[in-house]
Each structure stands twice: as structure tokens, then as C-alpha cells.
Design a protein around this motif. Structure first.
Motif, short mmCIF file in Angstrom:
data_model
loop_
_atom_site.label_atom_id
_atom_site.label_comp_id
_atom_site.label_asym_id
_atom_site.label_seq_id
_atom_site.Cartn_x
_atom_site.Cartn_y
_atom_site.Cartn_z
N TRP A 98 -49.30 -7.33 144.73
CA TRP A 98 -48.45 -7.86 143.38
C TRP A 98 -48.35 -6.27 142.61
CZ3 TRP A 98 -47.99 -6.67 138.36
CH2 TRP A 98 -47.04 -7.44 137.65
N LEU A 99 -49.66 -5.50 142.57
CA LEU A 99 -49.55 -4.24 141.87
C LEU A 99 -48.45 -3.29 142.70
CD1 LEU A 99 -50.84 -2.36 139.70
CD2 LEU A 99 -52.33 -1.81 141.56
N PHE A 100 -48.40 -3.22 143.81
CA PHE A 100 -47.74 -2.12 144.54
C PHE A 100 -46.14 -2.90 144.25
CE2 PHE A 100 -51.70 -0.51 146.28
CZ PHE A 100 -51.51 0.71 145.86
N GLN A 101 -46.08 -4.01 144.45
CA GLN A 101 -44.80 -4.39 144.37
C GLN A 101 -44.08 -4.32 142.74
OE1 GLN A 101 -44.92 -8.71 145.61
NE2 GLN A 101 -45.20 -8.12 147.64
N HIS A 102 -45.11 -3.81 141.92
CA HIS A 102 -44.39 -3.93 140.75
C HIS A 102 -44.96 -2.66 139.91
CE1 HIS A 102 -44.41 -8.27 141.43
NE2 HIS A 102 -43.47 -8.29 140.54
N LEU A 103 -44.90 -1.72 140.88
CA LEU A 103 -45.43 -0.27 140.20
C LEU A 103 -44.68 0.60 139.13
CD1 LEU A 103 -46.43 1.95 143.32
CD2 LEU A 103 -47.91 1.17 141.56
N THR A 104 -43.40 -0.20 138.92
CA THR A 104 -42.44 0.34 137.80
C THR A 104 -42.92 -0.21 136.38
OG1 THR A 104 -40.69 -1.38 138.35
CG2 THR A 104 -40.54 0.87 139.54
N HIS A 105 -43.60 -1.34 136.67
CA HIS A 105 -44.12 -1.88 135.38
C HIS A 105 -45.34 -3.04 135.74
CE1 HIS A 105 -44.07 -3.44 131.33
NE2 HIS A 105 -44.23 -4.72 131.64
N PRO A 106 -46.42 -2.36 136.02
CA PRO A 106 -47.61 -3.19 136.40
C PRO A 106 -48.37 -3.88 135.55
CG PRO A 106 -48.46 -0.76 136.19
CD PRO A 106 -46.80 -0.99 135.81
N TYR A 107 -47.73 -4.77 134.76
CA TYR A 107 -48.17 -5.68 133.71
C TYR A 107 -47.58 -7.08 133.98
CZ TYR A 107 -49.10 -1.37 131.41
OH TYR A 107 -49.70 0.18 130.96
N PRO A 108 -48.23 -8.03 134.74
CA PRO A 108 -48.08 -9.17 134.86
C PRO A 108 -48.00 -10.17 133.59
CG PRO A 108 -50.31 -8.90 135.47
CD PRO A 108 -49.93 -7.85 135.23
N SER A 109 -46.97 -10.99 133.62
CA SER A 109 -46.52 -11.72 132.47
C SER A 109 -47.78 -13.00 132.33
CB SER A 109 -45.24 -12.51 132.43
OG SER A 109 -45.20 -13.46 133.50
N GLU A 110 -48.06 -13.55 131.18
CA GLU A 110 -48.89 -14.72 131.19
C GLU A 110 -48.70 -15.55 132.34
OE1 GLU A 110 -51.68 -14.40 129.52
OE2 GLU A 110 -50.91 -12.48 128.65
#
Length: 136
Positions: A36-48
Motif C-alpha cells: 500500500w505504501l509503495f502504491q501511494h508514495l505520492t501521498h502515503p497517508y491512508p484515510s480512516e
């Protein structure tokens, strides 16, 4: 000759109170979180909602997922950005072969020099056995 002791060393309850064992997450759980982190490197902050789903998928608590991401942004994402910035300041936005190096955007800022791993990433980074990042 033995040194004087307060007697605390012989107290079996002391270990139970002060020696909490660090939990090591299952490999499957860390693989899910890392993906998940590497798929979202542009914004590595998951929603609730994403945190709830990740907790369910990994078998961890939401608090554990929260803490994992806090640590991952410090231990994984930030060193990638720092290394990228060092590469850009030393070599400019071009690689040793004269070709432009790819970059990625995180929170609106372009970071040149390191592409995130993955099919679209081209040159990537991988963590070695010693916990050091290496070009792949």
C-alpha cells in the motif's frame, strides 16, 4: 565477589511489569502495508476507511496500522527522499549516462532521482538484508 543488590533482580514479577516483548508483525501483514505504501508514495497517508480495511486485511489493530505508517514514513519514505535530494544536488536531474532521471511527486513536491518500485517505476529501490536501500 558479587556486588550488593537491592533484591529487585530476583523479583520474578519485575520482568512481567517492565519487560514487554516487542511484537514482530507477520510477514504477510508487513507485505500488505508495504505494498500500500509503495502504491501511494505520492501521498502515503491512508484515510480512516483505508486504515480500517488495512487492519482487517492484515489482522492488526487500527492503532498498529497507524503506528506502522508513522514509522514507515520516517524509515522508508524519508530516506528515499533524502537520497533522491542528494542524488539531484550531486548530479543534477540527469543520470551518469546523460539521460534524464525519473522522479516522483510527494505532497505536491517533485523529488527527482528515485522512481518508486513497481511496473511503472523503471529504476527502483529495494531494501537489503541489513536494512539499507539499494538501487535495483
Amino acid at each position: 565477589m558479587a556486588s550488593p543488590s537491592t533484591g529487585d533482580d530476583d523479583d520474578p514479577d519485575k520482568d512481567k511489569l517492565h519487560n514487554k516483548k516487542r511484537g514482530i508483525f507477520p510477514k504477510v501483514a508487513t507485505n500488505i502495508l508495504r505494498a500500500w505504501l509503495f502504491q501511494h508514495l505520492t501521498h502515503p497517508y491512508p484515510s480512516e476507511e483505508q486504515k480500517k480495511q488495512l487492519a482487517q486485511d492484515t489482522g492488526l489493530t487500527i492503532l498498529q496500522v497507524n503506528n506502522w505508517f508513522i514509522n514507515a514514513r520516517r524509515r522508508i519514505v524519508q530516506p528515499m527522499i533524502d537520497q533522491s535530494n542528494r542524488a539531484v544536488s550531486q548530479a543534477g536531474p540527469y543520470g551518469p549516462d546523460g539521460q534524464p532521471m525519473g522522479g516522483f511527486v510527494m505532497d505536491g513536491q517533485t523529488h527527482m532521482g528515485i522512481r518508486p518500485p513497481g511496473p511503472m517505476g523503471g529504476v527502483g529501490m529495494g531494501m537489503g538484508v541489513e536494512g539499507q536501500w539499494h538501487y535495483m
